[in-house]
Design an enzyme around this catalytic site. Structure first.
Site, PDB file in Angstrom:
ATOM      1  N   TYR A 134     -31.359-101.505 -37.965  1.00 23.66           N
ATOM      2  CA  TYR A 134     -31.355-102.937 -37.643  1.00 23.66           C
ATOM      3  C   TYR A 134     -30.033-103.649 -37.924  1.00 23.66           C
ATOM      4  CZ  TYR A 134     -36.270-103.321 -36.354  1.00 23.66           C
ATOM      5  OH  TYR A 134     -37.474-103.224 -35.694  1.00 23.66           O
ATOM      6  N   LYS A 184     -38.786 -88.980 -41.661  1.00 28.06           N
ATOM      7  CA  LYS A 184     -38.690 -87.874 -40.706  1.00 28.06           C
ATOM      8  C   LYS A 184     -37.622 -86.944 -41.262  1.00 28.06           C
ATOM      9  CE  LYS A 184     -39.604 -86.004 -36.643  1.00 28.06           C
ATOM     10  NZ  LYS A 184     -40.902 -85.436 -36.261  1.00 28.06           N
ATOM     11  N   ASP A 217     -44.475 -89.197 -37.607  1.00 26.06           N
ATOM     12  CA  ASP A 217     -45.369 -88.884 -36.484  1.00 26.06           C
ATOM     13  C   ASP A 217     -46.756 -88.481 -37.001  1.00 26.06           C
ATOM     14  OD1 ASP A 217     -44.038 -86.658 -37.536  1.00 26.06           O
ATOM     15  OD2 ASP A 217     -43.740 -85.660 -35.602  1.00 26.06           O
ATOM     16  N   ASP A 241     -41.378-100.865 -38.642  1.00 26.75           N
ATOM     17  CA  ASP A 241     -41.703-101.733 -37.507  1.00 26.75           C
ATOM     18  C   ASP A 241     -42.783-101.089 -36.646  1.00 26.75           C
ATOM     19  OD1 ASP A 241     -41.438-103.803 -35.538  1.00 26.75           O
ATOM     20  OD2 ASP A 241     -40.281-102.381 -34.335  1.00 26.75           O
ATOM     21  N   ASP A 245     -47.349-101.884 -36.256  1.00 28.27           N
ATOM     22  CA  ASP A 245     -48.112-102.288 -35.058  1.00 28.27           C
ATOM     23  C   ASP A 245     -49.368-101.432 -34.938  1.00 28.27           C
ATOM     24  OD1 ASP A 245     -46.246-104.229 -34.389  1.00 28.27           O
ATOM     25  OD2 ASP A 245     -46.119-103.644 -32.278  1.00 28.27           O
TER      26      ASP A 245
END
Ligand code: IPM
Ligand code: MN
Length: 347
Positions: A134, A184, A217, A241, A245
């Protein structure tokens, strides 16, 4: 006590949900005053004057005790301008380095995952909020040519990783004492390695907290398949982020999910995380519970626990009443939901 609350109603459905959030805030307060400070920021101001966040406004924001934000973003404005120069600029300039996003299920709320019981979904995501992908680091090379290169770098500082990880351990030590690093590490062998080492180091300061690691994942699978394995998740800005969701969807939709941009030593900002929902704007059909839940977090951050608890009770009362609704559906108008929360919070 007198709290100065910066109010950025913003774009789309922002003003409608903020109105309900302020209604609830006014109804639950006891023993303190709220002095709202209005900020005209968002698409309208930008389209009218070309200004996104003038320095004087940023200075005024710094003088508030907390900030309540509706939402920013508008189809009339090129994507990225308001997001970067308003929302991200505030997060960065006020050093709100924690994005705290509870993933909790209110009583009676239906979700798209029928196999989850109400108790299965009860965790918090501690999203790093000041660096990672970001920062806007990178650029184009040979833009617009067939040999164009676009570089977008993820910045992860030892200082930044350490402070977010320490914050997450602290949250975990006040909950079920379980912290999961989501990253990850099998591919992001530098950034992931730094996060993992910092988690291992800081773990020594919190012997009561058990740690775990899950690839991002796989975390998406567990959100659906086994959400009860999570208590507190710490993760970087971009992964945070995305997974929040998905987290919102297992709570019952974007209409109930809220987040806090926390500056532990400064001014924090509270928001519903669902965005501006332009197709709902102005219709009185948007769910204000996320904005109201943001007020709960705002009150808790000011140390007004009693008022915060009232908001929580009010939300539960409202969701019970709204129980017959299907996932994502509301059935009540925006102001009626605000009224239900007030009724439940003050009875
Ligand atoms: C969020 C939003 C923002 C983000 C956008 C609007 C810049 O999606 O708060 O989750 O990516 O952080
Ligand atoms: Mn988001």
């Amino acid at each position: 006590m007198n709290y100065r609350i910066g109010v950025i109603r913003g774009d789309g459905t922002g003003p409608e949900v903020v109105a309900e959030a302020l209604k609830v805030l006014e109804a639950v307060r006891e023993g303190f005053e709220i002095e709202p400070a209005e900020f005209d920021l968002g698409a309208d101001r930008y389209l009218r004057t070309g200004e996104v966040l003038p320095d004087e406004e940023l200075e005024r924001l710094k003088g508030c005790d907390a900030i309540l934000l509706g939402a920013v973003g508008d189809p009339r404005v090129q994507p990225g301008i308001l997001e970067r120069d308003l929302l991200l600029r505030i997060r960065f300039a006020l050093d709100q380095y924690v994005n705290l996003r509870p993933v909790i299920r209110y009583p009676g709320v239906q979700t798209l995952v029928p196999s989850h019981t109400e108790d299965d979904v009860n965790f918090v995501v501690v999203r790093e909020n000041s660096e990672g992908l970001y920062t806007g680091t990178g650029g184009f090379h040979r833009k617009g040519t067939p040999h164009e290169v676009a570089v977008q770098e993820s910045i992860n500082t030892r200082h930044g990783v350490e402070r977010i990880v320490r914050y997450a351990f602290d949250v975990a030590s006040n909950r079920r004492k379980h912290l999961t690093l989501v990253h990850k590490t099998n591919v992001l062998t530098f950034a992931g390695d730094l996060y993992q080492r910092v988690v291992d180091e800081v773990a020594a300061e919190f012997p009561s907290v058990q740690t775990d690691y899950v690839h991002v994942d796989a975390a998406c699978i567990y959100f659906l398949d086994q959400p009860s394995r999570f208590d507190v998740i710490v993760t970087d800005n971009m992964f945070g982020d995305i997974i929040t969701d998905l987290g919102a969807m297992i709570q019952g939709g974007m209409g109930v999910a809220s987040g806090a941009n926390i500056a532990p030593d400064g001014v924090s900002m509270f928001e519903p995380i669902g965005g501006t929902a332009p197709d709902h704007a102005g219709r009185g059909t948007i769910n204000p519970l996320a904005a109201i839940a943001a007020v709960q977090m705002l009150l808790a951050s000011l140390g007004e626990e009693k008022a915060a608890d009232r908001v929580h009770t009010g939300i539960g009362y409202a969701t019970q009443r709204m129980k017959s609704m299907r996932a994502g559906e509301m059935g009540y108008g925006t102001p009626e939901v605000g009224d239900l929360v007030v009724e439940g919070a003050t009875s």
